[in-house]
Design an enzyme around this catalytic site. Structure first.
Site, short mmCIF file in Angstrom:
data_model
loop_
_atom_site.label_atom_id
_atom_site.label_comp_id
_atom_site.label_asym_id
_atom_site.label_seq_id
_atom_site.Cartn_x
_atom_site.Cartn_y
_atom_site.Cartn_z
N TYR A 178 4.13 2.06 1.12
CA TYR A 178 3.83 3.45 0.80
C TYR A 178 3.19 3.64 -0.58
O TYR A 178 2.61 4.67 -0.83
CB TYR A 178 5.10 4.29 0.90
CG TYR A 178 5.68 4.28 2.29
CD1 TYR A 178 5.01 4.92 3.33
CD2 TYR A 178 6.85 3.60 2.57
CE1 TYR A 178 5.52 4.90 4.61
CE2 TYR A 178 7.37 3.58 3.86
CZ TYR A 178 6.70 4.23 4.88
OH TYR A 178 7.20 4.20 6.14
N LYS A 179 3.37 2.66 -1.50
CA LYS A 179 2.81 2.85 -2.85
C LYS A 179 1.89 1.68 -3.18
O LYS A 179 0.76 1.61 -2.78
CB LYS A 179 3.93 2.93 -3.88
CG LYS A 179 4.68 4.26 -3.86
CD LYS A 179 5.64 4.26 -5.03
CE LYS A 179 6.32 5.60 -5.20
NZ LYS A 179 7.22 5.57 -6.34
N ASP A 185 -27.98 -15.20 5.38
CA ASP A 185 -26.62 -15.73 5.21
C ASP A 185 -26.57 -17.19 5.62
O ASP A 185 -26.00 -17.55 6.65
CB ASP A 185 -25.69 -14.85 6.08
CG ASP A 185 -24.23 -15.27 5.98
OD1 ASP A 185 -23.87 -15.98 5.02
OD2 ASP A 185 -23.45 -14.87 6.87
N TYR A 239 14.41 9.36 4.85
CA TYR A 239 15.83 9.15 4.50
C TYR A 239 16.75 9.03 5.72
O TYR A 239 17.90 8.64 5.57
CB TYR A 239 16.35 10.36 3.70
CG TYR A 239 15.85 10.54 2.29
CD1 TYR A 239 14.51 10.41 1.95
CD2 TYR A 239 16.75 10.89 1.28
CE1 TYR A 239 14.08 10.63 0.66
CE2 TYR A 239 16.33 11.10 -0.02
CZ TYR A 239 14.99 10.97 -0.32
OH TYR A 239 14.56 11.19 -1.60
N HIS A 268 17.03 15.85 -5.23
CA HIS A 268 15.63 15.42 -5.42
C HIS A 268 14.98 16.38 -6.41
O HIS A 268 15.43 17.53 -6.53
CB HIS A 268 14.87 15.45 -4.08
CG HIS A 268 13.59 14.66 -4.11
ND1 HIS A 268 12.43 15.10 -4.70
CD2 HIS A 268 13.30 13.42 -3.61
CE1 HIS A 268 11.49 14.19 -4.57
NE2 HIS A 268 11.98 13.15 -3.92
N GLY A 269 13.95 15.94 -7.10
CA GLY A 269 13.17 16.85 -7.94
C GLY A 269 12.49 17.89 -7.03
O GLY A 269 12.33 17.66 -5.83
N ALA A 328 12.47 3.13 -8.28
CA ALA A 328 13.00 2.55 -9.52
C ALA A 328 12.14 1.41 -10.08
O ALA A 328 12.63 0.56 -10.80
CB ALA A 328 14.44 2.07 -9.32
N THR A 331 10.95 16.83 -14.05
CA THR A 331 10.81 16.60 -15.49
C THR A 331 9.32 16.50 -15.83
O THR A 331 8.66 15.53 -15.48
CB THR A 331 11.54 15.29 -15.89
OG1 THR A 331 12.85 15.35 -15.34
CG2 THR A 331 11.62 15.13 -17.40
C1 SPV Z 1 -18.96 -12.80 6.54
O1 SPV Z 1 -18.57 -11.63 6.32
O2 SPV Z 1 -19.86 -13.31 5.91
C2 SPV Z 1 -18.31 -13.61 7.57
C3 SPV Z 1 -17.70 -12.95 8.72
O3 SPV Z 1 -18.35 -14.80 7.46
S1 SPV Z 1 -18.89 -12.97 9.98
O4 SPV Z 1 -20.06 -12.27 9.48
O5 SPV Z 1 -18.33 -12.27 11.12
O6 SPV Z 1 -19.20 -14.32 10.30
MG MG Z 2 -19.69 -15.51 6.02
#
Ligand code: SPV
Ligand code: MG
Length: 431
Positions: free
Chosen positions: A43-44, A204, A75, A89-90, A10, A122
């Protein structure tokens, strides 16, 4: 008087539902099972209206005698409870994901001689069109931001996948696997510092600056609707953090995770192989407090990431920090580990839940990758992040194709490994 049962979510109500209700009500007193928020979210997708609003609407439709919550797509529980003579049910659920639920209805009703009555679906209802409109509307910042908190409250675990550009975000948005009576999708998007940097050919180490990270977030937002969790590295200087966090919140990001390291940050998965410095507890708490003060909504979450296990500082240190960070106002805790076994993560979860029963807990199981999501959920984890898997799988696939072309001195052999031209041309819609 006979009793009749139907179940609906709904959330989108159309004349097909009214047809069903009208017909069902002719057979006796009509009980409507309205799916709970948890059931719809599992579920949705997140329901637009909550359970109380949806059940209030249904209660006031002519022909409805009573509304009751139905907490699963199946159910059985409600049928056993109300023992209806008929279920309506449909006739559109004989195949696909719902066929098993249909069979359970038939088998359960048999217990007391009840009957399933199916009416023609429908045809002229354009659910796809309505869903498309809801999807568009839910990608705007004010709708998107609060989705993460809502998902945490409704789902046993929030399944999160990394994206590092528009294309990978499309994968996270659209990946879908159907199994038994469930459709499995990702709930949220992780904008990883590792994969955002790697995609740009950079290490990084907080070298990719916030302006560039924001460009990535915008690319991702343009093609997706799911809530976004930003890997905020160390958060940088406190004086910069309070500005950046406002920008991120305004964009519609749902959460930032900042880690308790300082100086030149390196990726945690290096562990103690490289030099990394953990921030002091009080210093990091100060950053959390300043961030919380800068925010304008209570939807946005600051999640504090503890690096004690990564840096071999021990469980006591990790727990001490968790207590301090929660005390400083962190909206959640991420505990990280590079052990291949999950023991120290599980130990942390158990200890953490003793003093913080309700604070959201996040894990990134890149190293302890054998653990299933429901095991994490049982341990009290709320968010699981697959932090780097799309870029890690894309790179070897690209390398293989490049090598195939080099080996053959032509591209015919590589074709089998590639998306067809038709598919790549239509992958991204024109509008
Ligand atoms: C990243 O995805 O950059 C993270 C998680 O910081 S990790 O690489 O595990 O440090
Ligand atoms: Mg990171």
């Amino acid at each position: 008087m006979k009793t009749v049962y139907i179940a609906i979510s709904a959330d989108i109500l159309h004349h097909g539902h009214i047809n069903l209700i009208k017909k069902a009500a002719q057979y006796g007193e009509l009980i409507v099972g309205v799916l709970t928020d948890e059931a719809v979210a599992t579920y949705k997708r997140l329901p637009v209206l909550d359970y109380d609003e949806r059940s209030f609407i249904i209660e006031n439709i002519v022909g409805v005698k009573k509304v009751v919550p139905q907490s699963t797509l199946d159910y059985s529980d409600n049928l056993e409870k109300y023992k209806p003579d008929f279920v309506f049910h449909g006739d559109d659920w004989k195949e696909g994901v719902q066929s098993k639920i249909r069979q359970n209805v038939i088998d359960t009703l048999e217990g007391w001689g009840g009957k399933l009555i199916e009416i023609p679906f429908t045809e002229d209802v354009s659910i796809d069109k309505i869903n498309g409109m809801i999807k568009d509307a839910s990608s705007i910042p004010d709708s998107r931001r609060g989705k993460l908190k809502k998902l945490i409250s409704l789902k046993p675990i929030v399944r999160t996948m990394e994206a590092h550009n528009g294309l990978s975000a499309l994968v996270v948005e659209n990946a879908k696997v159907t199994s038994d009576e469930q459709v499995k999708t990702f709930d949220a998007i992780w904008v990883s510092s590792l994969t955002d940097s790697t995609a740009k050919g950079k290490p990084d180490i907080e070298l990719v600056d916030m302006t560039s990270r924001i460009t990535t977030i915008n690319e991702i937002m343009e093609v997706s609707t799911k809530p976004i969790i930003l890997d905020g590295d160390t958060g940088g200087l406190l004086e910069h953090f309070v500005f950046n966090i406002k920008t991120i919140e305004r964009m519609g990001v749902s959460a930032i995770i900042i880690e308790d390291k300082m100086g030149l940050k390196k990726n945690s998965l290096f562990g103690t192989d490289v030099e990394q410095t953990q921030d002091g507890i009080e210093n990091f708490c100060e950053k959390i407090r300043a961030g919380k003060k800068a925010l304008l909504t209570d939807e946005f979450m600051i999640i504090a990431r503890i690096e004690s296990l990564i840096l071999k500082q021990g469980m006591d240190d990790a727990i001490e920090r968790a207590k301090a960070y929660v005390g400083a106002g962190a909206d959640g805790i991420m505990i990280h580990s590079r052990e291949t076994r999950p023991d120290e993560i599980f130990e942390f979860c158990d200890l953490f839940r003793q003093f913080a029963p309700d604070v959201p807990l996040v894990v990134v199981p890149t190293s302890f990758n054998q653990v299933y999501e429901d095991e994490f959920a049982k341990r009290g984890v709320n968010i699981v992040i697959y932090a780097n898997h799309l870029i890690r799988s894309a790179y070897p696939a690209m390398m293989d194709t490049a090598n195939l072309i080099l080996e053959n001195e032509r591209c015919k052999e590589a074709d089998d490994k590639c998306l067809s031209i038709k598919e790549i041309l239509t992958l991204i819609p024109d509008e």
